[in-house]
Scaffold this motif. Sequence first.
Motif, short mmCIF file in Angstrom:
data_model
loop_
_atom_site.label_atom_id
_atom_site.label_comp_id
_atom_site.label_asym_id
_atom_site.label_seq_id
_atom_site.Cartn_x
_atom_site.Cartn_y
_atom_site.Cartn_z
N ALA A 40 2.74 -11.53 17.39
CA ALA A 40 4.05 -11.57 16.74
C ALA A 40 3.95 -12.11 15.32
N VAL A 41 3.12 -13.15 15.12
CA VAL A 41 2.94 -13.71 13.78
C VAL A 41 2.24 -12.71 12.87
N LEU A 42 1.25 -12.01 13.38
CA LEU A 42 0.57 -10.98 12.59
C LEU A 42 1.54 -9.91 12.11
N ALA A 43 2.44 -9.48 12.98
CA ALA A 43 3.41 -8.45 12.60
C ALA A 43 4.33 -8.94 11.49
N LEU A 44 4.77 -10.19 11.57
CA LEU A 44 5.65 -10.75 10.55
C LEU A 44 4.95 -10.83 9.19
N VAL A 45 3.73 -11.34 9.18
CA VAL A 45 3.00 -11.50 7.92
C VAL A 45 2.62 -10.14 7.35
N ALA A 46 2.29 -9.18 8.19
CA ALA A 46 1.96 -7.84 7.71
C ALA A 46 3.16 -7.22 6.98
N ALA A 47 4.36 -7.48 7.48
CA ALA A 47 5.56 -6.96 6.82
C ALA A 47 5.71 -7.55 5.41
N LEU A 48 5.35 -8.82 5.24
CA LEU A 48 5.40 -9.45 3.92
C LEU A 48 4.34 -8.87 3.00
N VAL A 49 3.14 -8.68 3.53
CA VAL A 49 2.05 -8.12 2.72
C VAL A 49 2.40 -6.72 2.26
N TRP A 50 3.06 -5.94 3.11
CA TRP A 50 3.47 -4.57 2.78
C TRP A 50 4.34 -4.55 1.52
N ARG A 51 5.10 -5.62 1.30
CA ARG A 51 6.04 -5.66 0.18
C ARG A 51 5.49 -6.43 -1.03
N THR A 52 4.25 -6.87 -0.96
CA THR A 52 3.68 -7.69 -2.03
C THR A 52 3.13 -6.83 -3.15
N ARG A 53 3.30 -7.31 -4.37
CA ARG A 53 2.92 -6.55 -5.56
C ARG A 53 1.42 -6.28 -5.61
N GLU A 54 1.08 -5.03 -5.91
CA GLU A 54 -0.32 -4.64 -6.09
C GLU A 54 -0.78 -5.05 -7.49
N THR A 55 -2.02 -5.54 -7.59
CA THR A 55 -2.53 -6.00 -8.89
C THR A 55 -3.63 -5.10 -9.46
N ILE A 56 -4.07 -4.11 -8.70
CA ILE A 56 -5.03 -3.12 -9.22
C ILE A 56 -4.23 -1.99 -9.85
N SER A 57 -4.35 -1.84 -11.15
CA SER A 57 -3.47 -0.92 -11.88
C SER A 57 -3.73 0.55 -11.56
N GLN A 58 -4.99 0.92 -11.34
CA GLN A 58 -5.32 2.31 -11.06
C GLN A 58 -6.23 2.39 -9.83
N PRO A 59 -5.64 2.26 -8.64
CA PRO A 59 -6.45 2.30 -7.42
C PRO A 59 -7.16 3.63 -7.25
N GLY A 60 -8.36 3.57 -6.70
CA GLY A 60 -9.11 4.78 -6.41
C GLY A 60 -8.96 5.16 -4.95
N LYS A 61 -9.93 5.93 -4.46
CA LYS A 61 -9.89 6.40 -3.08
C LYS A 61 -11.03 5.76 -2.28
N LEU A 62 -10.83 5.69 -0.97
CA LEU A 62 -11.85 5.14 -0.10
C LEU A 62 -13.14 5.93 -0.20
N ALA A 63 -13.03 7.22 -0.43
CA ALA A 63 -14.21 8.08 -0.56
C ALA A 63 -15.07 7.71 -1.76
N ASP A 64 -14.48 6.98 -2.71
CA ASP A 64 -15.23 6.58 -3.91
C ASP A 64 -16.16 5.40 -3.64
N ILE A 65 -16.05 4.78 -2.46
CA ILE A 65 -16.83 3.59 -2.14
C ILE A 65 -18.04 3.96 -1.30
N SER A 66 -19.20 3.50 -1.72
CA SER A 66 -20.40 3.70 -0.93
C SER A 66 -20.39 2.75 0.27
N MET A 67 -20.68 3.29 1.46
CA MET A 67 -20.73 2.48 2.67
C MET A 67 -22.11 1.87 2.89
#
Length: 398
Positions: free
Chosen positions: A178-205
């Motif tokens: 229940a606490v995880l769900a509440l905090v996840a809802a807050l994170v969903w609304r938090t400002r992004e600080t990476i101005s030009q996000p890329g794609k997951l495919a751009d990351i080497s695993m």
Amino acid sequence: MIAMTRDNELGGRAAMAAVAAMIAVLFAGSTVLTPLYVIYKQAFGFSQITLTLVYAVYVLGNLAALLMFGRVSDVIGRRPAALAAMAVAVVSALFFLFAENVAWLDIARILSGLGIGVGAGTGTAWLAELVATDDKSRAAIIATSTNFFGLGLGALVAGLLAEYAPWPLRLTFVVYLAVLALVAALVWRTRETISQPGKLADISMQPRFSVPGEIRAGFVAPAVTGFGAMALVGFYAALAPSILAQQLHVTNHALAGALFFELAIVAAVTILVTTRLSSRNTMLAALALMIPTVVLVVAAQVFASMAIMIAATAFCGVAAALGYRGGLQVVNQIAPASRRAEVVSAFFICCFCGNALPVIGIGILSTVTSATIASLAFAGMITIFSLVALAFGARYAR
């Protein structure tokens, strides 16, 4: 009044509070088991070495996250990476909730480590960018204090539920979900600080442990200090409840949770009241305090004294706080902005290894010898490590 940015996002202090809450709740997931280990040991019938392996196996998830996904939030953005970490934490909690044997616990611990590994680096880097000033030490203070607060609260709440509420191995994880769900809802609304996000495919695993060449010499001191500080925390999180039950004859699960809560709260308060202490002095003080801490831990077992154990816990909280905060503060200061999450993740790798690997050795020793001899060996290791690191830090740390 809650600060907002465009599209109704959380900004300012509200954004920092949401990210801090995410760090706290993720780390709480790693200690909710602390007062429950004794119950699981009785319910599933496993040995002391199995208990320590269940605790330590989460480092596999940590390393997978940090080696392969250490820079994921630098590329795709802080918010998507944070939400992914919390989704993994939810799956981990579900495995704990429905656990039927040790294998379920192992899977849950590995997933917990994976979520924490991604979320810790992401959240710390996110805080550094949300802080309005150029002083990144504030971000380190917030991240480390909320980290310890989450660790302590997780253990305390789980201990209280295990001792005084029904379904001790189930209700804890219902509350945590229940606490995880509440905090996840807050994170969903938090400002992004990476101005030009890329794609997951751009990351080497491809697994990588990378620290830019220009900061490697400066990275060594905080890395070894973080390892030692987290080794002390791992000792308490994994083994303190068993020591209380077997050698101090304290079987109350709430007290087991409260002991770790003491450690964590002392650590969080120490971080907040030592903000004016320089990073170098903070690390050196942590290393010096590790020696009396382990002496008190061994004395508590030899004399079966709860009073000495309480004093040892307070010393451990101070040493862990100074070591972890000082190390992370240095890392945040020296990391290039474009690779901050990656460098922070490398620091966390050192911390997580310290948190888990010594505990395995103690578990093996306590099985073939005794808990007191195992603790003596641990104390000797920490003492030697501290003296060597003190000499190294005094020469190279700045």
